[in-house]
Design a protein around this motif. Structure first.
Motif, mmCIF file in Angstrom:
data_model
loop_
_atom_site.group_PDB
_atom_site.id
_atom_site.type_symbol
_atom_site.label_atom_id
_atom_site.label_comp_id
_atom_site.label_asym_id
_atom_site.label_seq_id
_atom_site.Cartn_x
_atom_site.Cartn_y
_atom_site.Cartn_z
ATOM 1 N N ILE A 168 -43.915 64.385 40.048
ATOM 2 C CA ILE A 168 -42.733 64.849 39.139
ATOM 3 C C ILE A 168 -41.596 65.555 40.211
ATOM 4 N N GLY A 169 -40.493 64.820 40.128
ATOM 5 C CA GLY A 169 -39.463 65.385 40.886
ATOM 6 C C GLY A 169 -39.566 65.515 42.303
ATOM 7 N N THR A 170 -40.493 65.042 42.795
ATOM 8 C CA THR A 170 -40.948 65.168 44.529
ATOM 9 C C THR A 170 -40.489 63.937 45.126
ATOM 10 N N GLY A 171 -40.543 62.749 44.619
ATOM 11 C CA GLY A 171 -40.141 61.639 45.538
ATOM 12 C C GLY A 171 -41.425 61.097 45.898
ATOM 13 N N ARG A 172 -42.514 61.749 45.657
ATOM 14 C CA ARG A 172 -43.866 61.138 45.885
ATOM 15 C C ARG A 172 -44.477 60.340 44.895
ATOM 16 N N VAL A 173 -44.950 59.141 44.987
ATOM 17 C CA VAL A 173 -45.384 58.264 44.000
ATOM 18 C C VAL A 173 -46.953 57.698 44.512
ATOM 19 N N PRO A 174 -47.837 57.948 43.387
ATOM 20 C CA PRO A 174 -49.071 57.279 43.666
ATOM 21 C C PRO A 174 -49.087 55.810 44.316
ATOM 22 N N THR A 175 -50.147 55.322 44.729
ATOM 23 C CA THR A 175 -50.311 54.014 45.329
ATOM 24 C C THR A 175 -50.357 53.291 43.745
ATOM 25 N N VAL A 176 -49.903 52.004 44.133
ATOM 26 C CA VAL A 176 -50.121 50.993 42.925
ATOM 27 C C VAL A 176 -51.645 51.073 42.500
ATOM 28 N N ALA A 177 -52.442 51.192 43.285
ATOM 29 C CA ALA A 177 -54.093 51.144 43.109
ATOM 30 C C ALA A 177 -54.230 52.337 42.413
ATOM 31 N N GLN A 178 -53.802 53.343 42.701
ATOM 32 C CA GLN A 178 -54.089 54.604 41.873
ATOM 33 C C GLN A 178 -53.480 54.800 40.535
ATOM 34 N N ILE A 179 -52.295 54.144 40.370
ATOM 35 C CA ILE A 179 -51.775 54.144 39.213
ATOM 36 C C ILE A 179 -52.533 53.186 38.002
ATOM 37 N N ALA A 180 -53.139 51.873 38.793
ATOM 38 C CA ALA A 180 -53.729 51.125 38.022
ATOM 39 C C ALA A 180 -55.218 51.684 37.621
ATOM 40 N N GLU A 181 -55.705 52.626 38.508
ATOM 41 C CA GLU A 181 -57.085 53.026 38.214
ATOM 42 C C GLU A 181 -56.976 54.116 36.892
ATOM 43 N N VAL A 182 -55.958 54.880 37.085
ATOM 44 C CA VAL A 182 -55.904 55.743 35.896
ATOM 45 C C VAL A 182 -55.282 55.136 34.841
ATOM 46 N N HIS A 183 -54.586 54.209 34.486
ATOM 47 C CA HIS A 183 -54.344 53.368 33.432
ATOM 48 C C HIS A 183 -55.252 52.801 32.840
ATOM 49 N N GLY A 184 -56.150 52.292 33.695
ATOM 50 C CA GLY A 184 -57.297 51.564 33.419
ATOM 51 C C GLY A 184 -58.316 52.466 32.804
ATOM 52 N N ARG A 185 -58.391 53.382 33.168
ATOM 53 C CA ARG A 185 -59.477 54.520 32.357
ATOM 54 C C ARG A 185 -59.092 55.245 31.250
ATOM 55 N N LEU A 186 -57.705 55.460 31.095
ATOM 56 C CA LEU A 186 -57.041 55.606 29.931
ATOM 57 C C LEU A 186 -57.128 54.583 28.874
ATOM 58 N N ARG A 187 -56.989 53.420 29.081
ATOM 59 C CA ARG A 187 -57.278 52.187 28.121
ATOM 60 C C ARG A 187 -58.691 52.179 27.642
ATOM 61 N N VAL A 188 -59.617 52.478 28.683
ATOM 62 C CA VAL A 188 -61.236 52.306 28.277
ATOM 63 C C VAL A 188 -61.299 53.548 27.307
ATOM 64 N N THR A 189 -60.639 54.791 27.679
ATOM 65 C CA THR A 189 -61.049 55.926 26.776
ATOM 66 C C THR A 189 -60.414 55.760 25.540
ATOM 67 N N LEU A 190 -59.150 55.152 25.408
ATOM 68 C CA LEU A 190 -58.577 54.936 24.016
ATOM 69 C C LEU A 190 -59.369 53.994 23.113
ATOM 70 N N HIS A 191 -60.127 53.010 23.753
ATOM 71 C CA HIS A 191 -60.960 52.085 23.159
ATOM 72 C C HIS A 191 -62.301 53.122 22.468
ATOM 73 N N ASP A 192 -62.642 54.101 23.344
ATOM 74 C CA ASP A 192 -63.518 54.936 22.397
ATOM 75 C C ASP A 192 -63.251 55.672 21.316
ATOM 76 N N MET A 193 -61.829 55.862 21.189
ATOM 77 C CA MET A 193 -61.281 56.823 20.226
ATOM 78 C C MET A 193 -60.585 56.230 19.261
ATOM 79 N N MET A 194 -60.021 54.954 19.505
ATOM 80 C CA MET A 194 -59.156 54.232 18.520
ATOM 81 C C MET A 194 -59.570 52.746 18.153
ATOM 82 N N ARG A 195 -59.249 52.482 17.026
ATOM 83 C CA ARG A 195 -59.693 50.953 16.658
ATOM 84 C C ARG A 195 -58.451 50.038 17.208
#
Length: 247
Positions: A168-195
Motif C-alpha cells: 500500500i503506497g510503496t510502489g511494490r506489487v505482489p507477483t501475479v502468482a501471489q495475487i492469484a493464490e490469495v484471491h483463490g484462497r479467499l474464494r474457497v473460504t467464502l464458499h465455506d461461509m456463504m451460499r
C-alpha cells in the motif's frame, strides 16, 4: 457474471476544491461498463453525491461506528453515511487496523451495522511484510476473512478487498502468482461461509496504477481494484477504470 468494480479510497485527502475531479472522471467515463466507487472523507460525501449529478458513480465512506447513535464523539454511523448519499463503506482497512487497533470482531460488528443501514461493506484484508516473508500470508487472510465477515453477509451487501499491507503506497506489487493464490484462497473460504460465494466481488489493492492495472485485472478472481493515491486525480484513475472495462 460478477460486475467489475473500480473503487477509489481518497483517505484523508480532499476538500471542496478537489470536487472538480468528479466531473473530470464522469466526463472520461460517461457510460461506464463497470461500477465506479469513490470514497472521500466524510466531509465531502454529500457534496460529491451532488456533484456526480445523474451519473452512475457510487459514493462511499471510509469507516463507520458499530452503533447507530450515541455518545461517540468524532465517530460517524452507517445511517449517517447513508443519509449523506453513500451506498458503500470501507471497513477494516489496514490503516484502521493499525492506527486504531481494530480487530476482526470490530470489523464484523461495523459490517453488520453497515448492512443494517443498507450499505455495502467493503471489507479489507491483508498481510504485513513480516507475515508474507514468514510464509503465513494465506493463513493470515483466511483468519481475517472468517473473523471479519458478519452473519447475513451476501454477494449483494459485501465486497472483499485484498490489500497486502506492504504494497500500500510503496510502489511494490505482489507477483501475479501471489495475487492469484490469495484471491483463490479467499474464494474457497467464502464458499465455506456463504451460499452465494461465487457472486462476491474480490478486489485487489496496493499500488495499483495505469501501468500495471491490465496485468492485475487479468488474474482469476480479481474483480476490480481498491485504489488509493491514484484515485485522487481523474487523469490517474480514469485509465485504471478503462483497463478494468477491457479486462
Amino acid at each position: 457474471m460478477r460486475r467489475k468494480l473500480a473503487a477509489g479510497n481518497w483517505k484523508m485527502n480532499g476538500t471542496t476544491a478537489t470536487l472538480d475531479q468528479v466531473k473530470a472522471l464522469t466526463d472520461a467515463h460517461p457510460d461506464p461498463a463497470v461500477d465506479i466507487l469513490l470514497c472521500p472523507p466524510a466531509t465531502l460525501i454529500a457534496q460529491m453525491a451532488w456533484a456526480r449529478g445523474s451519473h452512475a458513480l457510487q459514493i462511499g465512506g471510509q469507516d463507520c461506528h458499530a452503533q447507530d447513535s450515541g455518545a461517540h464523539t468524532g465517530d460517524i454511523s452507517a445511517a449517517m453515511l447513508k443519509d449523506a448519499g453513500a451506498s458503500h463503506v470501507i471497513l477494516g482497512h489496514s490503516e484502521r487496523r493499525a492506527d486504531h487497533a481494530e480487530s476482526d470482531a470490530d470489523v464484523a460488528a461495523k459490517a453488520q451495522a453497515a448492512h443494517a443501514a443498507g450499505l455495502i461493506a467493503v471489507i479489507c484484508l491483508g498481510e504485513t511484510l513480516d507475515q508474507r516473508d514468514a510464509g503465513t500470508a494465506l493463513e493470515v487472510v483466511t483468519v481475517q476473512l472468517r473473523g471479519s465477515l458478519p452473519d447475513g453477509a451476501t454477494a449483494a451487501n459485501t465486497v472483499i478487498a485484498y490489500e497486502p499491507v506492504w504494497a500500500i503506497g510503496t510502489g511494490r506489487v505482489p507477483t501475479v502468482a501471489q495475487i492469484a493464490e490469495v484471491h483463490g484462497r479467499l474464494r474457497v473460504t467464502l464458499h465455506d461461509m456463504m451460499r452465494d460465494a461465487d457472486g462476491v466481488r474480490i478486489l485487489y489493492g496496493g499500488s495499483v496504477k495505469a501501468e500495471n492495472a491490465a496485468e492485475i485485472f487479468a488474474v482469476a478472481d480479481v474483480d476490480g481494484a481498491l485504489v488509493g493515491g491514484a484515485s485522487l486525480q481523474a487523469v490517474d484513475f480514469a485509465p485504471i477504470v478503462a483497463a478494468l472495462e477491457r479486462a
